[in-house]
Design a protein around this motif. Structure first.
Motif, PDB file in Angstrom:
ATOM      1  N   PRO A 141     -90.319 -19.771 -27.570  1.00  0.00           N
ATOM      2  CA  PRO A 141     -91.370 -20.643 -27.031  1.00  0.00           C
ATOM      3  C   PRO A 141     -91.897 -20.147 -25.687  1.00  0.00           C
ATOM      4  O   PRO A 141     -91.177 -19.513 -24.917  1.00  0.00           O
ATOM      5  CB  PRO A 141     -90.669 -21.989 -26.874  1.00  0.00           C
ATOM      6  N   GLN A 142     -93.175 -20.473 -25.413  1.00  0.00           N
ATOM      7  CA  GLN A 142     -93.789 -20.161 -24.121  1.00  0.00           C
ATOM      8  C   GLN A 142     -94.304 -21.397 -23.403  1.00  0.00           C
ATOM      9  O   GLN A 142     -94.591 -21.335 -22.214  1.00  0.00           O
ATOM     10  CB  GLN A 142     -94.929 -19.143 -24.306  1.00  0.00           C
ATOM     11  N   TRP A 143     -94.453 -22.520 -24.105  1.00  0.00           N
ATOM     12  CA  TRP A 143     -94.945 -23.731 -23.454  1.00  0.00           C
ATOM     13  C   TRP A 143     -94.601 -24.976 -24.268  1.00  0.00           C
ATOM     14  O   TRP A 143     -94.312 -24.880 -25.469  1.00  0.00           O
ATOM     15  CB  TRP A 143     -96.454 -23.657 -23.219  1.00  0.00           C
ATOM     16  N   VAL A 144     -94.670 -26.133 -23.612  1.00  0.00           N
ATOM     17  CA  VAL A 144     -94.565 -27.445 -24.259  1.00  0.00           C
ATOM     18  C   VAL A 144     -95.704 -28.285 -23.702  1.00  0.00           C
ATOM     19  O   VAL A 144     -95.769 -28.544 -22.508  1.00  0.00           O
ATOM     20  CB  VAL A 144     -93.206 -28.120 -23.973  1.00  0.00           C
ATOM     21  N   ALA A 145     -96.622 -28.705 -24.559  1.00  0.00           N
ATOM     22  CA  ALA A 145     -97.806 -29.465 -24.116  1.00  0.00           C
ATOM     23  C   ALA A 145     -98.469 -30.083 -25.347  1.00  0.00           C
ATOM     24  O   ALA A 145     -97.786 -30.615 -26.219  1.00  0.00           O
ATOM     25  CB  ALA A 145     -98.759 -28.556 -23.333  1.00  0.00           C
ATOM     26  N   ASP A 190    -100.743 -40.912 -28.127  1.00  0.00           N
ATOM     27  CA  ASP A 190    -100.400 -40.706 -26.717  1.00  0.00           C
ATOM     28  C   ASP A 190     -99.119 -39.906 -26.543  1.00  0.00           C
ATOM     29  O   ASP A 190     -98.938 -39.244 -25.514  1.00  0.00           O
ATOM     30  CB  ASP A 190    -100.264 -42.047 -26.001  1.00  0.00           C
ATOM     31  N   ASP A 191     -98.233 -39.963 -27.533  1.00  0.00           N
ATOM     32  CA  ASP A 191     -96.946 -39.268 -27.415  1.00  0.00           C
ATOM     33  C   ASP A 191     -96.937 -37.917 -28.128  1.00  0.00           C
ATOM     34  O   ASP A 191     -95.870 -37.329 -28.340  1.00  0.00           O
ATOM     35  CB  ASP A 191     -95.809 -40.150 -27.942  1.00  0.00           C
ATOM     36  N   PHE A 192     -98.114 -37.409 -28.474  1.00  0.00           N
ATOM     37  CA  PHE A 192     -98.199 -36.121 -29.169  1.00  0.00           C
ATOM     38  C   PHE A 192     -97.662 -35.011 -28.262  1.00  0.00           C
ATOM     39  O   PHE A 192     -98.073 -34.885 -27.110  1.00  0.00           O
ATOM     40  CB  PHE A 192     -99.654 -35.836 -29.544  1.00  0.00           C
ATOM     41  N   LEU A 193     -96.726 -34.222 -28.784  1.00  0.00           N
ATOM     42  CA  LEU A 193     -96.100 -33.160 -28.004  1.00  0.00           C
ATOM     43  C   LEU A 193     -95.809 -31.965 -28.909  1.00  0.00           C
ATOM     44  O   LEU A 193     -95.338 -32.144 -30.042  1.00  0.00           O
ATOM     45  CB  LEU A 193     -94.806 -33.654 -27.352  1.00  0.00           C
ATOM     46  N   VAL A 194     -96.083 -30.783 -28.388  1.00  0.00           N
ATOM     47  CA  VAL A 194     -96.028 -29.563 -29.192  1.00  0.00           C
ATOM     48  C   VAL A 194     -95.290 -28.471 -28.431  1.00  0.00           C
ATOM     49  O   VAL A 194     -95.454 -28.323 -27.214  1.00  0.00           O
ATOM     50  CB  VAL A 194     -97.456 -29.054 -29.519  1.00  0.00           C
TER      51      VAL A 194
END
Length: 201
Positions: free
Chosen positions: A85-89, A147-151
């Motif tokens: 992984p490179q990010w969480v957003a 609102d709680d969408f996270l990737v």
């Protein structure tokens, strides 16, 4: 490999499960230890969005464990499976593609409607637990999310994403068509099903 006894079979299944934290998590919940079979589809070039001429999009449903610290467990599993992984957003709400990297999107919270393939492309709804593998060049855009969408965004080692919002140059098209990728499926941690689906394309 020849399997001559129940003991040999159990040993083999244990080796497969240990090799993939995602499969191991499924086994702990009493679910099948078989690799998740993803949906897959090709996307043709669409206006300024090149999509990928050789590799299909893969969409794995309910592939991530949703118990415990979902984000941390999923990041560790993706790293273990060769897609660090490179990010969480979230996902940008404008059409774009990447010319320098293949991208895994691990959905660890909420839900969203994504359009794949550029304007007027294919709309998919994704939920926490799903995983999408977008080959380089694939257009994507967030049409709306909870609102709680996270990737989690994960990529092959030594590949770093760019943001492209216009037609690719000839050099970019060549790079998109020839970018290497790990010979490990981001969900199973094994060569399959990734290698069958991407090599057949």
């Amino acid at each position: 490999m020849q399997i001559d006894s129940r003991r040999d079979f159990l040993r083999l299944m244990t080796q497969i499960a240990v090799s993939s934290p995602l499969i191991l998590a499924a086994a702990a919940r009493g679910e099948s230890a078989s690799p998740v079979a993803p949906q897959h589809f090709m996307l043709s070039a669409n206006g300024w969005v090149p999509n990928n001429p050789h590799l299909p999009v893969l969409l794995y449903r309910q592939a991530l464990s949703l118990s415990g610290d979902v984000t941390q467990q999923s990041e560790q599993a993706l790293t273990h499976n060769g897609w660090p992984p490179q990010w969480v957003a979230g996902v940008f709400n404008f059409h774009h593609y990447h010319s320098t990297a293949h991208e895994v999107l691990g959905f660890v919270g909420g839900e969203a409607r994504l359009m794949l393939g550029g304007p007027g492309g294919k709309t998919v709804t994704v939920h926490a637990g799903d995983v999408a593998l977008l080959p380089a060049g694939t257009g994507h855009c967030n049409l709306g999310s909870s609102d709680d969408f996270l990737v989690i965004g994960a990529y092959p080692p030594d590949q770093h994403w760019d943001i492209c919002r216009s037609a690719p140059t000839a050099a970019m098209r060549q790079r998109i068509a020839t970018l290497p990728y790990p010979h490990q499926d981001p969900v199973s941690g094994q060569p399959q099903p990734l290698m069958s689906l991407w090599q057949q394309a």
